[in-house]
Structures are given as C-alpha cells and as structure tokens.
Design a protein around this motif. Structure first.
Motif, PDB file in Angstrom:
ATOM      1  N   ALA A 153       8.856 -10.824   4.154  1.00 52.97           N
ATOM      2  CA  ALA A 153       8.540 -11.117   2.836  1.00 52.97           C
ATOM      3  C   ALA A 153       8.809 -12.308   2.276  1.00 52.97           C
ATOM      4  CB  ALA A 153       9.396 -10.013   2.312  1.00 52.97           C
ATOM      5  N   GLY A 157       5.201 -15.554   4.739  1.00 51.94           N
ATOM      6  CA  GLY A 157       4.018 -15.778   4.019  1.00 51.94           C
ATOM      7  C   GLY A 157       3.285 -17.000   4.035  1.00 51.94           C
ATOM      8  N   HIS A 233       8.716 -14.992  -5.670  1.00 51.05           N
ATOM      9  CA  HIS A 233       8.950 -14.119  -4.932  1.00 51.05           C
ATOM     10  C   HIS A 233       9.442 -12.794  -5.131  1.00 51.05           C
ATOM     11  CE1 HIS A 233       7.532 -16.824  -1.573  1.00 51.05           C
ATOM     12  NE2 HIS A 233       8.130 -17.678  -1.873  1.00 51.05           N
ATOM     13  N   SER A 257       5.606  -9.241  -2.551  1.00 50.35           N
ATOM     14  CA  SER A 257       5.580  -8.645  -1.555  1.00 50.35           C
ATOM     15  C   SER A 257       5.635  -6.905  -1.416  1.00 50.35           C
ATOM     16  CB  SER A 257       6.687  -9.251  -0.691  1.00 50.35           C
ATOM     17  OG  SER A 257       6.561 -10.248  -0.042  1.00 50.35           O
ATOM     18  N   ARG A 281       1.123  -9.097  -1.051  1.00 53.05           N
ATOM     19  CA  ARG A 281       1.085  -8.978   0.122  1.00 53.05           C
ATOM     20  C   ARG A 281       1.739  -7.804   0.770  1.00 53.05           C
ATOM     21  NH1 ARG A 281       3.773 -11.558   4.909  1.00 53.05           N
ATOM     22  NH2 ARG A 281       5.283 -12.722   3.435  1.00 53.05           N
ATOM     23  N   ILE A 283       3.746  -5.663   3.431  1.00 54.55           N
ATOM     24  CA  ILE A 283       4.741  -5.886   4.247  1.00 54.55           C
ATOM     25  C   ILE A 283       4.979  -4.560   5.229  1.00 54.55           C
ATOM     26  CG2 ILE A 283       7.037  -6.725   4.814  1.00 54.55           C
ATOM     27  CD1 ILE A 283       5.049  -8.979   3.812  1.00 54.55           C
TER      28      ILE A 283
END
Length: 337
Positions: A153, A157, A233, A257, A281, A283
C-alpha cells in the motif's frame, strides 16, 4: 504431528479441531518447514465462519496464511534454501514478482492451498522467503499477510511514500500498525484514527504525530485533511463504510489504498477523487519480492511488529476469539514450537 483443521462446512469456531496427521516430506522442488509461530488476520475469521470467497470450506482445511519457522529438509532440485534457514511462507504461492494477475496461485490458509497452523508443512520453493534477521519467529509470523499488505500500500504503488508525505491509518489492527511503522521509517507524518483515546495514546508512542477519535469527531476524514493539507496515502482497511471519509481525507494527487472489508454500506461514489486527481488502488496482499523488500526495510530500520498477545498452540481457538475482540491492538500470535 499435530495439526489444526477447520472442518468441512464450518460456520463457527466450534468446527476447529486439533488432530494428529502424518508428517509430510519434501517432494522435489519443495521445502519442509518446522513451524515455530503463526499469526491471525481478519481473513482467518471469515474463513472459519464460512464468509470468505467461495463460502464454507468444502473439505477439512488447515487454517492460517501466516507462519514462520526453520527449514527441516529440502527436496531434490531446491537451490534457494538449506536446512536450518529461518523462513516464512508467502501468502500467494505462485506470485514472486510483477503485477497482480490471475496466475498468482492459491493463497495459503484457504482452499485449495495448504495452511500454516501445523507443526510441519511442505511448500514449493517459490512459495517461501527468508525472514528478517532481526526478528523472532513470533515477530516474523506477523508479516506474510498484514506486513506485505501494508508495504504494498505504501511503497509499491505508482508513487511510493517519501519523506514529508502524510499517511492516514485507520484503527489499530495489524495492517494499520505495520503501515504506521513503515511510514515513519520512510519519513512520513502519520495520522491515526481509533474509537479509543487509550489506543490513540499507544499509537502516539509508536510515532503517530496526530490521532483522531472517530467517535467524537464524526467527520474524521475532513479533520485528517485539515491536519495535513490533504493526505498523500490513505491505508483504507475499513471497507465501504469508511471509504467516503477516506476519499474526503486524500489530497491532490494522493492515493487511497483499498484493503479492508470490515464495514459495509456508505457512499462509495468516487467523485470525491475526481477534482483532486487522486486515485483508488486495490491491494490484495502482495508478492514474494515485496516480502523481501519489507524484510530488508525491517532489518535496516529496526522495526518491531506490535504483538498484542501470544497464545500456545493448544489454545488456537482462544486466539481466534481474542483477535475478534475490541481489545485487539496489533497482532495475535500462536506459538507452535
């Protein structure tokens, strides 16, 4: 040898049994591991209750993806390991490197793969990695799922975490605390959420610069954004019930993530990302090369995974119960031998 199994059709911990099985041997290309410690993940609760992908297990299943031990024997053709090496199983048995694909193979602890809650297991050489030199077996056993997930995570990326970045972690489970430690090692500022002020004090001691009690601060996503100017993040372990707040927290060009399935409901419309050029994204743990890079980072930075409690092998069911409780802070480990 002694082995825990989840009985076919299991829908509760009542279907877990400790049995005697014949000790396996290392076939060609395999490594026989004497397991010393295992750890639990949320996924393991879903498997034993029949709520994981595919529903209830159709046949007896050895549980747990996470285990560490020593190489007891090697099969013909094995070149990467020797007897006595300290190793752990990889979550995905066929995904050593590269991008996610359908060829990642079975994931330990769920059908059709083997599980780690046993005294000995034979795994393909490609499905094994050396553990960090600085960790005990109990500490190393916390990493194959939660640790690699957190590493993926934050560090794997399109924009790995850098010094000066901001990271938001949700709660104080295994993934979140390992993400906190990795983020601090990378030089990031960490904001953590919890429903407990006592747990927020504990994450502050681990290096989190800010804590938000999401019970007293209903709009915690906006609060995190205000503290940071927009999070770079977000380690989203909550699921659809927290995703809207995480998308509010993330900043321009930041990344959410998506990891967890702990909560349900909520607004999952992605439009909050659009104006900020932020991304979401998915994971699902990670590969063997990520595990190696994580272990190198741990050795280089002196990271010690947070272990809440260690249970003896015979008390595996009690370990499951504790891991599902609100008292959890970090990882639950089962000492095998």
């Amino acid at each position: 040898m002694r082995t825990w199994i989840i009985g076919a059709g299991s829908d509760s911990l009542d279907h877990m049994k400790l049995i005697e099985q014949e000790r396996p041997t290392a076939a060609p290309g395999e490594v026989l591991i004497r397991i010393h410690a295992c750890s639990l993940n949320y996924r393991d609760q879903a498997i034993v209750t029949g709520n994981y992908f595919g529903g209830k297990v159709a046949a007896d299943q050895v549980p747990l993806s996470d285990g560490a031990g020593t190489v007891e024997a090697i099969g013909a053709g094995v070149t990467r390991f020797a007897v006595g090496d300290r190793v752990a199983g990889l979550f995905f048995q066929n995904w050593y490197d590269g991008l996610p694909s359908a060829k990642a193979g079975p994931a330990l602890g769920a059908p059709p793969a083997k599980g780690m809650l046993t005294e000995f297991v034979a795994l393909p050489e490609r499905g094994v990695t050396r553990i960090a030199e600085s960790l005990s077996f109990e500490e190393a056993a916390t990493l194959p799922c939660a640790g690699v997930t957190a590493w993926n995570a934050l560090m794997e990326g399109p924009r790995p975490t850098r010094p000066g970045d901001s990271v938001l972690v949700l709660g104080t489970g295994g993934v979140s605390l390992l993400a906190l430690q990795i983020a601090r090692a990378a030089g990031a500022t960490v904001i953590a959420t919890s429903s407990s002020d006592e747990k927020l004090a504990r994450v502050a001691a681990l290096g989190a610069q800010h804590g938000i009690n999401y019970r007293s601060v209903a709009d915690w996503g906006a609060a995190a954004a205000k503290l940071s100017g927009g999070i770079d993040h977000v380690v989203e372990v909550g699921g659809t019930g927290t995703l809207a707040q995480s998308m509010q927290a993330v900043g321009f060009n930041g990344e959410v993530s998506l990891i967890g399935v702990l909560t349900h409901g909520g607004d999952t419309a992605p439009h909050a990302l659009m104006m900020k050029g932020a991304s979401l994204r998915g994971i699902f743990v990670g590969n063997g090369a990520m595990a190696e890079r994580l272990n190198a980072c741990i050795d280089a930075n002196g990271i010690k995974p947070v272990i809440d409690r260690v249970f003896p092998f015979e008390e595996a069911v009690e370990a499951y119960r504790y891991q599902a409780s609100s008292a959890l802070f970090g990882k639950v480990v089962i000492r095998v031998a």
